[in-house]
Design a protein around this motif. Sequence first.
Motif, PDB file in Angstrom:
ATOM      1  N   UNK A 156      -6.511   8.496   4.484  1.00  0.00           N
ATOM      2  CA  UNK A 156      -6.596   8.200   3.052  1.00  0.00           C
ATOM      3  C   UNK A 156      -5.233   8.304   2.382  1.00  0.00           C
ATOM      4  N   UNK A 157      -4.484   9.358   2.696  1.00  0.00           N
ATOM      5  CA  UNK A 157      -3.141   9.516   2.129  1.00  0.00           C
ATOM      6  C   UNK A 157      -2.263   8.325   2.478  1.00  0.00           C
ATOM      7  N   UNK A 158      -2.304   7.910   3.734  1.00  0.00           N
ATOM      8  CA  UNK A 158      -1.484   6.785   4.161  1.00  0.00           C
ATOM      9  C   UNK A 158      -1.966   5.472   3.547  1.00  0.00           C
ATOM     10  N   UNK A 159      -3.265   5.337   3.320  1.00  0.00           N
ATOM     11  CA  UNK A 159      -3.777   4.131   2.658  1.00  0.00           C
ATOM     12  C   UNK A 159      -3.218   4.025   1.240  1.00  0.00           C
ATOM     13  N   UNK A 160      -3.113   5.149   0.549  1.00  0.00           N
ATOM     14  CA  UNK A 160      -2.519   5.138  -0.794  1.00  0.00           C
ATOM     15  C   UNK A 160      -1.033   4.768  -0.717  1.00  0.00           C
ATOM     16  N   UNK A 161      -0.348   5.315   0.275  1.00  0.00           N
ATOM     17  CA  UNK A 161       1.047   4.926   0.485  1.00  0.00           C
ATOM     18  C   UNK A 161       1.154   3.436   0.796  1.00  0.00           C
ATOM     19  N   UNK A 162       0.235   2.931   1.615  1.00  0.00           N
ATOM     20  CA  UNK A 162       0.282   1.526   2.006  1.00  0.00           C
ATOM     21  C   UNK A 162       0.174   0.611   0.791  1.00  0.00           C
ATOM     22  N   UNK A 163      -0.723   0.953  -0.112  1.00  0.00           N
ATOM     23  CA  UNK A 163      -0.894   0.167  -1.342  1.00  0.00           C
ATOM     24  C   UNK A 163       0.394   0.188  -2.163  1.00  0.00           C
ATOM     25  N   UNK A 164       0.969   1.361  -2.336  1.00  0.00           N
ATOM     26  CA  UNK A 164       2.202   1.483  -3.115  1.00  0.00           C
ATOM     27  C   UNK A 164       3.354   0.743  -2.447  1.00  0.00           C
ATOM     28  N   UNK A 165       3.420   0.809  -1.124  1.00  0.00           N
ATOM     29  CA  UNK A 165       4.505   0.138  -0.406  1.00  0.00           C
ATOM     30  C   UNK A 165       4.409  -1.373  -0.532  1.00  0.00           C
ATOM     31  N   UNK A 166       3.201  -1.914  -0.473  1.00  0.00           N
ATOM     32  CA  UNK A 166       3.031  -3.357  -0.641  1.00  0.00           C
ATOM     33  C   UNK A 166       3.534  -3.807  -2.013  1.00  0.00           C
ATOM     34  N   UNK A 167       3.202  -3.026  -3.030  1.00  0.00           N
ATOM     35  CA  UNK A 167       3.667  -3.364  -4.381  1.00  0.00           C
ATOM     36  C   UNK A 167       5.182  -3.200  -4.504  1.00  0.00           C
ATOM     37  N   UNK A 168       5.728  -2.240  -3.810  1.00  0.00           N
ATOM     38  CA  UNK A 168       7.177  -2.055  -3.825  1.00  0.00           C
ATOM     39  C   UNK A 168       7.881  -3.279  -3.254  1.00  0.00           C
ATOM     40  N   UNK A 169       7.392  -3.789  -2.136  1.00  0.00           N
ATOM     41  CA  UNK A 169       7.980  -4.976  -1.532  1.00  0.00           C
ATOM     42  C   UNK A 169       7.847  -6.177  -2.454  1.00  0.00           C
ATOM     43  N   UNK A 170       6.662  -6.324  -3.057  1.00  0.00           N
ATOM     44  CA  UNK A 170       6.432  -7.460  -3.950  1.00  0.00           C
ATOM     45  C   UNK A 170       7.331  -7.404  -5.180  1.00  0.00           C
ATOM     46  N   UNK A 171       7.633  -6.207  -5.642  1.00  0.00           N
ATOM     47  CA  UNK A 171       8.493  -6.048  -6.813  1.00  0.00           C
ATOM     48  C   UNK A 171       9.971  -6.264  -6.485  1.00  0.00           C
ATOM     49  N   UNK A 172      10.386  -5.870  -5.289  1.00  0.00           N
ATOM     50  CA  UNK A 172      11.798  -5.924  -4.925  1.00  0.00           C
ATOM     51  C   UNK A 172      12.251  -7.308  -4.469  1.00  0.00           C
ATOM     52  N   UNK A 173      11.332  -8.087  -3.906  1.00  0.00           N
ATOM     53  CA  UNK A 173      11.721  -9.320  -3.229  1.00  0.00           C
ATOM     54  C   UNK A 173      11.271 -10.559  -3.988  1.00  0.00           C
ATOM     55  N   UNK A 174      12.028 -11.639  -3.915  1.00  0.00           N
ATOM     56  CA  UNK A 174      11.617 -12.888  -4.565  1.00  0.00           C
ATOM     57  C   UNK A 174      10.385 -13.472  -3.900  1.00  0.00           C
TER      58      UNK A 174
END
Length: 464
Positions: A156-174
Amino acid sequence: MTAGIDVQVIETSSLGDRSYLATDGEVALVVDPQRDIDRVIALAGRLGVRITHVLETHVHNDYVSGGLELSRLTGATYAMAAADEVPFQRMPLADGDLVEVSPRMRVRAIATPGHTFHHLSYALEGPQGAEGVFTGGSLLFGTTGRTDLLGHEHAETLARHQHASAHKLADLLPEGAQVWPTHGFGSFCSATQAEGDASTVGREKELNPALRLAAEEFVTQTLSGLDAYPAYYAHMGVTNLAGPEPVDLRAPTTADPLQLRRRLEAGEWVVDLRNRKAYVRAHLAGTVSLALDGPMATWLGWMIDWGAPLTLLGETTEQVAQAQRELVRIGIDRVAAAATGTPEELAAEPDQVHTMATADFAALSAALEGQAPDGLPAPEVVLDVRMGNEWNTSHIVGAVHLPLPELPHRLDEVPEGAVWVHCGSGYRATAAASLLARAGRHVVVIDDAFDTAADKGVPMTVSA
């Protein structure tokens, strides 16, 4: 890609993984190489480029990495997360670190925990900015990497990280940046099956649940969809953290017919690599069917006791060599013996050569109505060897469910009587039938596509 930067895919379809070689035409970096690095070196040679950097997105749980050995052979810099403690020399990377590969090509490390705690993605940057991102087990095509490989207590902890990481990539990259994942093409490292063969950040924003769902909904969906994963995964991370030994693809010892018979009589794993249709026509009694035209290494590595003697049977030495290559990728380094030829040529006695009955779902439907085709026994047991998620979606009324990976240790749970065994297509059913026949059971392989069963009159239970 802008002029001068090229990314080549090195496919390992049998494990559902991809490695990558990115080059500016002179030097190259390699991301997440499989253990049989001769493929990577050959590709670099064909392109006329020098490998200067090897990067790992994470400590892999589904295969033994070739990264360390590739760096040793080429003199390349080996880079991975600084937080992963290892006994060998490597360039430690953390969020935001920049690796200058050449004046025209560099990578930027992006911390993307989720698949593992220390997972990194790597944005590939050229003169015009970010070209794409190597996402490892983070953002995949239409899905993400599974979050339970380090233990269900962390899922569960890693699933929350996974969600945040996906959004981080989407925000950082064109939005036009390419997405280059390692997993997701049939790999059990993927939370669900990937969609498509290529993608961009913009496409993932439209399709990927990690970017479309709120965090709580994503976590719930991710955790509820996780099925079992191969038992050999338990050995992969340990091996990769310790530093894998160089790969050894020398031919195994040749077994003659008498030696094969002794191995079979001892109950050892003797695996027939031929396609399943050839297997049912004729095979050595006691052998297990795991054909090279399917994910042989995955199922074998899942079922066999780790370190148990293994003998491979192929039609040709090329088949045996291919199987060895598949197996070293998951850490099965040495094969006890091998033999090539037809079952008749490999038999010490003619009565060792057996056949196996087959049917389709139309025949099963008729048999369930008391009209079994000539030569086939009435189905006293219908055995479904698909995985749990497949069973939960739909299954045959009255069927017994035992996933293939569990079958070797649960054979005594299969009810008495003639067994008709099926899976989704026939590959796993043939493997299961060979295990049942080895245990002395009367078995029929349903070699047919499960999604046709209902149309052929087989009574089905479908989940709501």
